[in-house]
Write an enzyme that holds these catalytic residues in place. Structure first.
Site, PDB file in Angstrom:
ATOM      1  N   SER A   1       0.827  -1.214   0.000  1.00 52.08           N
ATOM      2  CA  SER A   1       0.000   0.000   0.000  1.00 52.08           C
ATOM      3  C   SER A   1       0.854   1.254   0.000  1.00 52.08           C
ATOM      4  O   SER A   1       0.368   2.342  -0.338  1.00 52.08           O
ATOM      5  CB  SER A   1      -0.940   0.002   1.208  1.00 52.08           C
TER       6      SER A   1
ATOM      7  N   GLU B   1      -9.716  -9.487   3.250  1.00 50.29           N
ATOM      8  CA  GLU B   1     -10.018  -8.115   2.850  1.00 50.29           C
ATOM      9  C   GLU B   1     -11.300  -8.053   2.026  1.00 50.29           C
ATOM     10  O   GLU B   1     -11.470  -8.802   1.065  1.00 50.29           O
ATOM     11  CB  GLU B   1      -8.861  -7.524   2.030  1.00 50.29           C
TER      12      GLU B   1
END
Length: 274
Positions: A56, A191
């Site tokens: 990320s 997720e």
């Protein structure tokens, strides 16, 4: 704003067996991403259990449109930075796009991450990745699997979408979760998975599950640091994010508020799930 508490008691470094024990005892695992030593010190002072140096960083640190351009060199650099700021939290490193395409490539990337200070590596998917997980586990490298929305698959998925809504997809996710655990994974990130499915998976596997947009029943939760501080990363904020800086009053206060909310079960709330 970034100051740490100089009187915070020292704590022992968390380990893989300690994380499993937390699941067995029903103690929530508080997790967050971090990318530098200063934030790592505040995260550690707040009593966060697990820190992920995620790919990320490509989106929140480098300003990229996805995680795909992130390299092993990028991850290793940030792992080394974060490791210098931690004393008690467990440190996990992401294996970036295609660095785990073969067992040999994954071993090379994982070795570099562990030598930089990580205690575990994370990789996305099941299927052909089961061989990689098994290969790493047999060579004493702890592995965190990642199922559901896998950001490195964004081009194939056509965007960042909830996974496992349909019955067939849910059945496959449950089977994949069991498979990665059997292959040797020690941890599992879920997720953008429907809350009911995440609860079923958590009950079905012996390894701890860490949810992000996967409801309150996972063994722990994780958020991207920039998101939970309400920072503008240039990307749409997902519904599973809460701005903890608004109520925490400071960066350290935000981390503490987040940790308390995960542990007392008030986060994630129903509006943060699917």
């Amino acid at each position: 704003m970034y100051a740490n508490d100089p009187h915070a008691p020292a704590r022992a470094r968390l380990t893989v067996p300690a994380l499993r024990k937390m699941k067995a005892e029903g103690r929530r695992i508080v997790s967050i991403t971090a990318y530098d030593a200063s934030f790592a010190r505040s995260v550690d002072a707040a009593g966060i259990d697990l820190v992920l140096v995620g790919d990320s960083l490509g989106m929140v640190c480098q300003g990229r449109d996805s995680t795909l351009p992130v390299t092993v060199d990028d991850i290793v650099y940030h792992v080394a930075c974060v490791a210098r700021g931690l004393s008690g939290a467990f440190l996990v490193a992401d294996l970036p796009f295609q660095s785990d395409a073969t067992p040999e490539r994954a071993l090379d990337a994982s070795t570099r991450c562990l030598q930089a200070g990580a205690q575990m590596v994370k990789l996305e998917g099941a299927g052909p990745k089961l061989e990689v997980i098994r290969f790493l586990a047999e060579r004493e490298i702890p592995v965190c699997a990642h199922l559901g929305l896998t950001p490195q698959s964004v081009l194939r998925l056509g965007g960042y979408k909830v996974q496992g809504r349909e019955a067939a997809a849910a059945k496959k996710l449950l089977a994949d979760a069991r498979a990665v655990a059997e292959a040797g994974a020690d941890l599992l990130v879920l997720e953008c998975v429907p809350s009911a499915l995440a609860a079923e998976i958590t009950a079905a596997v012996e390894i701890p599950t860490i949810g992000i947009g996967a409801g309150p029943s996972c063994d722990g939760q994780i958020l991207v640091l920039h998101d939970m501080l309400g920072m503008n990363s240039g990307h749409r904020r997902p519904r599973f994010v809460k701005d903890f800086l608004a109520e925490g009053g400071s960066v350290l206060g935000a981390f503490r508020a987040y940790a308390a909310a995960v542990r007392d079960g008030s986060f994630p709330a129903p509006e943060h799930g699917y």
